[in-house]
Design a protein around this motif. Structure first.
Motif, PDB file in Angstrom:
ATOM      1  N   LEU A 121       0.859  -1.113   0.072  1.00  0.00           N
ATOM      2  CA  LEU A 121       0.023  -0.003   0.028  1.00  0.00           C
ATOM      3  C   LEU A 121       0.789   1.237   0.177  1.00  0.00           C
ATOM      4  CD1 LEU A 121      -2.858  -1.022   2.525  1.00  0.00           C
ATOM      5  CD2 LEU A 121      -2.818  -0.738   0.112  1.00  0.00           C
ATOM      6  N   LYS A 122       2.177   0.998   0.095  1.00  0.00           N
ATOM      7  CA  LYS A 122       3.029   2.244   0.162  1.00  0.00           C
ATOM      8  C   LYS A 122       2.869   3.167  -1.126  1.00  0.00           C
ATOM      9  CE  LYS A 122       7.626   3.997   1.556  1.00  0.00           C
ATOM     10  NZ  LYS A 122       8.845   3.518   2.062  1.00  0.00           N
ATOM     11  N   GLY A 123       2.570   4.215  -0.907  1.00  0.00           N
ATOM     12  CA  GLY A 123       2.280   5.193  -1.991  1.00  0.00           C
ATOM     13  C   GLY A 123       0.695   5.017  -2.589  1.00  0.00           C
ATOM     14  N   LEU A 139      -4.482   2.700  10.779  1.00  0.00           N
ATOM     15  CA  LEU A 139      -3.331   3.440  11.553  1.00  0.00           C
ATOM     16  C   LEU A 139      -2.511   2.209  12.280  1.00  0.00           C
ATOM     17  CD1 LEU A 139      -4.607   6.579  12.950  1.00  0.00           C
ATOM     18  CD2 LEU A 139      -3.422   6.056  10.720  1.00  0.00           C
ATOM     19  N   LYS A 140      -3.090   1.228  12.837  1.00  0.00           N
ATOM     20  CA  LYS A 140      -2.588   0.056  13.441  1.00  0.00           C
ATOM     21  C   LYS A 140      -1.972  -0.811  12.524  1.00  0.00           C
ATOM     22  CE  LYS A 140      -1.852  -2.177  17.292  1.00  0.00           C
ATOM     23  NZ  LYS A 140      -1.002  -1.630  18.155  1.00  0.00           N
ATOM     24  N   GLY A 141      -2.521  -1.209  11.221  1.00  0.00           N
ATOM     25  CA  GLY A 141      -1.760  -1.919  10.303  1.00  0.00           C
ATOM     26  C   GLY A 141      -0.461  -1.045   9.719  1.00  0.00           C
ATOM     27  N   LEU A 142      -0.651   0.142   9.770  1.00  0.00           N
ATOM     28  CA  LEU A 142       0.619   0.730   9.349  1.00  0.00           C
ATOM     29  C   LEU A 142       1.913   0.799  10.516  1.00  0.00           C
ATOM     30  CD1 LEU A 142      -0.746   4.112   8.132  1.00  0.00           C
ATOM     31  CD2 LEU A 142       0.452   2.462   6.591  1.00  0.00           C
ATOM     32  N   GLU A 143       1.382   0.720  11.636  1.00  0.00           N
ATOM     33  CA  GLU A 143       2.256   0.677  12.830  1.00  0.00           C
ATOM     34  C   GLU A 143       2.943  -0.958  12.832  1.00  0.00           C
ATOM     35  OE1 GLU A 143       1.892  -0.237  17.580  1.00  0.00           O
ATOM     36  OE2 GLU A 143       0.688   1.228  16.850  1.00  0.00           O
ATOM     37  N   MET A 147       5.327   1.001   8.862  1.00  0.00           N
ATOM     38  CA  MET A 147       4.883   2.164   8.023  1.00  0.00           C
ATOM     39  C   MET A 147       4.349   3.453   8.774  1.00  0.00           C
ATOM     40  SD  MET A 147       3.302  -0.302   5.211  1.00  0.00           S
ATOM     41  CE  MET A 147       2.894   1.200   3.998  1.00  0.00           C
ATOM     42  N   LYS A 148       4.435   4.337   8.120  1.00  0.00           N
ATOM     43  CA  LYS A 148       3.826   5.579   8.742  1.00  0.00           C
ATOM     44  C   LYS A 148       2.733   6.136   7.995  1.00  0.00           C
ATOM     45  CE  LYS A 148       8.460   7.152   9.567  1.00  0.00           C
ATOM     46  NZ  LYS A 148       9.662   8.338   9.528  1.00  0.00           N
ATOM     47  N   PRO A 149       1.787   6.896   8.729  1.00  0.00           N
ATOM     48  CA  PRO A 149       0.624   7.616   8.023  1.00  0.00           C
ATOM     49  C   PRO A 149       0.958   8.029   6.547  1.00  0.00           C
ATOM     50  CG  PRO A 149       0.430   7.962  10.178  1.00  0.00           C
ATOM     51  CD  PRO A 149       1.883   7.291   9.977  1.00  0.00           C
ATOM     52  N   GLU A 150       2.077   8.770   6.567  1.00  0.00           N
ATOM     53  CA  GLU A 150       2.569   9.310   5.532  1.00  0.00           C
ATOM     54  C   GLU A 150       3.062   8.311   4.195  1.00  0.00           C
ATOM     55  OE1 GLU A 150       4.205   9.785   8.292  1.00  0.00           O
ATOM     56  OE2 GLU A 150       2.900  11.575   8.890  1.00  0.00           O
ATOM     57  N   ASP A 151       2.822   7.396   4.545  1.00  0.00           N
ATOM     58  CA  ASP A 151       3.263   6.157   3.404  1.00  0.00           C
ATOM     59  C   ASP A 151       1.946   6.244   2.403  1.00  0.00           C
ATOM     60  OD1 ASP A 151       5.880   6.127   4.175  1.00  0.00           O
ATOM     61  OD2 ASP A 151       5.270   4.336   5.512  1.00  0.00           O
TER      62      ASP A 151
END
Length: 328
Positions: A121-123, A139-143, A147-151
């Motif tokens: 999902l990045k980008g 957000l938990k999935g990113l963590e 990954m970061k929210p900005e990704d």
């Protein structure tokens, strides 16, 4: 066809009416989530009257049920622990007295065909309703995936529209709960869950929340409601009753039992002992307090309300503990 009630049933009904003769029936708004549809078992089997408490259940869409609660049209409402904080932070506080369940896979981040893992999902664009539970899940999935929210780019999308935006290829993934997540998986061949609430058990708890006024006025009656809930849980947990339970639950939402079973399995309904564990005050998702604190931080960060709330005021384990003591 209406079945003729026995004399014993009539006596139980009269007992319940006499028990609440001094006041109005307890009014509970409930909606389409397996841990809340489960109340239907107690309704259909007459267990509230048997317990001597008069209860009116109002079946509503989820958001409508919260609106009805805030407007004072009902005494209690079934909500997630996060949404209870939202209604309290922006409208009317409530007190959770029963932890029905936690989401165990029904809430999902669903990727379009070609998105093989969460890190893909990045980008990319993700359609999710900002400020709701699946945004928190995202957000938990990113963590978890480093990954970061900005990704990613979040595209604010009403949850009931997420299947359509995924099918239209307007986004690369969506965040939704059942039945919307399941609809997306059906509508888009090759779509797959990338991260679900089963990967973060306890991130979403589902409870029965009651107004402080009703709790103060009807403490004994709410205690009886708690007792009926655990009678329902015992019924559900007995595998011999599974077919009957699915018949009752699926009929409430106009589905066939085999269609409803996956939704039911994506919800972890808590036994009494399991609920007592979740009621212990601790950090982290293993406690409803820790989970609620996480959601409170999320709500403040995304300006759902202005400042942090005292989550302990929204939770009262005493009814569950009192019921547990009565069973010893």
């Amino acid at each position: 066809m209406r079945i003729k009630r026995s004399i014993g049933g009539a006596v139980m009904a009269l007992t319940a009416l006499l028990a609440t003769a001094q006041g109005e029936p307890l009014k509970i708004a409930y909606s389409d989530w397996p841990g809340w549809v489960a109340w239907e078992i107690g309704i259909q089997k007459g267990w509230f009257k048997e317990a001597g408490v008069e209860v009116e259940f109002a079946w509503m869409d989820y958001v409508e049920s919260m609106d009805a609660y805030v407007a004072g049209k009902v005494d209690a409402v079934t909500m997630t622990n996060g949404d209870a904080l939202v209604t309290g932070g922006t409208g009317k506080p409530s007190v959770g007295i029963i932890i029905n369940d936690f989401s165990n896979g029904n809430d999902m981040i669903v990727g379009a065909p070609g998105i093989e893992s969460f890190k893909d999902l990045k980008g990319k664009k993700v359609g999710v309703e900002e400020g709701f539970v699946c945004h928190l899940l995202l957000l938990k999935g990113l963590e978890v995936n480093g990954m970061k929210p900005e990704d990613i780019t979040v595209v604010n999308t009403p949850t009931n529209e997420t299947p359509q935006v995924l099918e239209a290829k307007a986004v690369d993934a969506i965040g939704a709960w059942q039945p919307n997540s399941g609809q997306a998986l059906k509508a888009v061949p090759g779509a797959k869950p990338l991260f679900t609430s089963a990967d973060a058990p306890g991130i979403i708890y589902d409870l029965l929340y009651v107004s402080g006024e009703s709790l103060e006025k009807n403490k004994e009656e709410w205690g009886k409601v708690v007792g009926v809930w655990y009678k329902i849980v015992d019924f559900i947990k007995d595998e011999e009753n599974l077919d009957e339970a699915l018949e009752i639950l699926s009929a409430r939402v106009s589905l066939k039992p085999e269609e409803y079973e996956p939704f039911f399995k994506g919800t972890y309904i808590l036994s009494l002992d399991e609920a007592l564990e979740k009621w212990k005050e601790a950090d982290g998702l293993g406690s409803v307090y820790g989970s609620s604190k996480l959601v409170d931080d999320f709500n403040v960060k995304f300006e759902v309300y202005d400042k942090s709330l005292d989550v302990t005021k929204y939770l009262d384990p005493s009814f569950t503990k009192a019921y547990a003591e009565s069973k010893k």
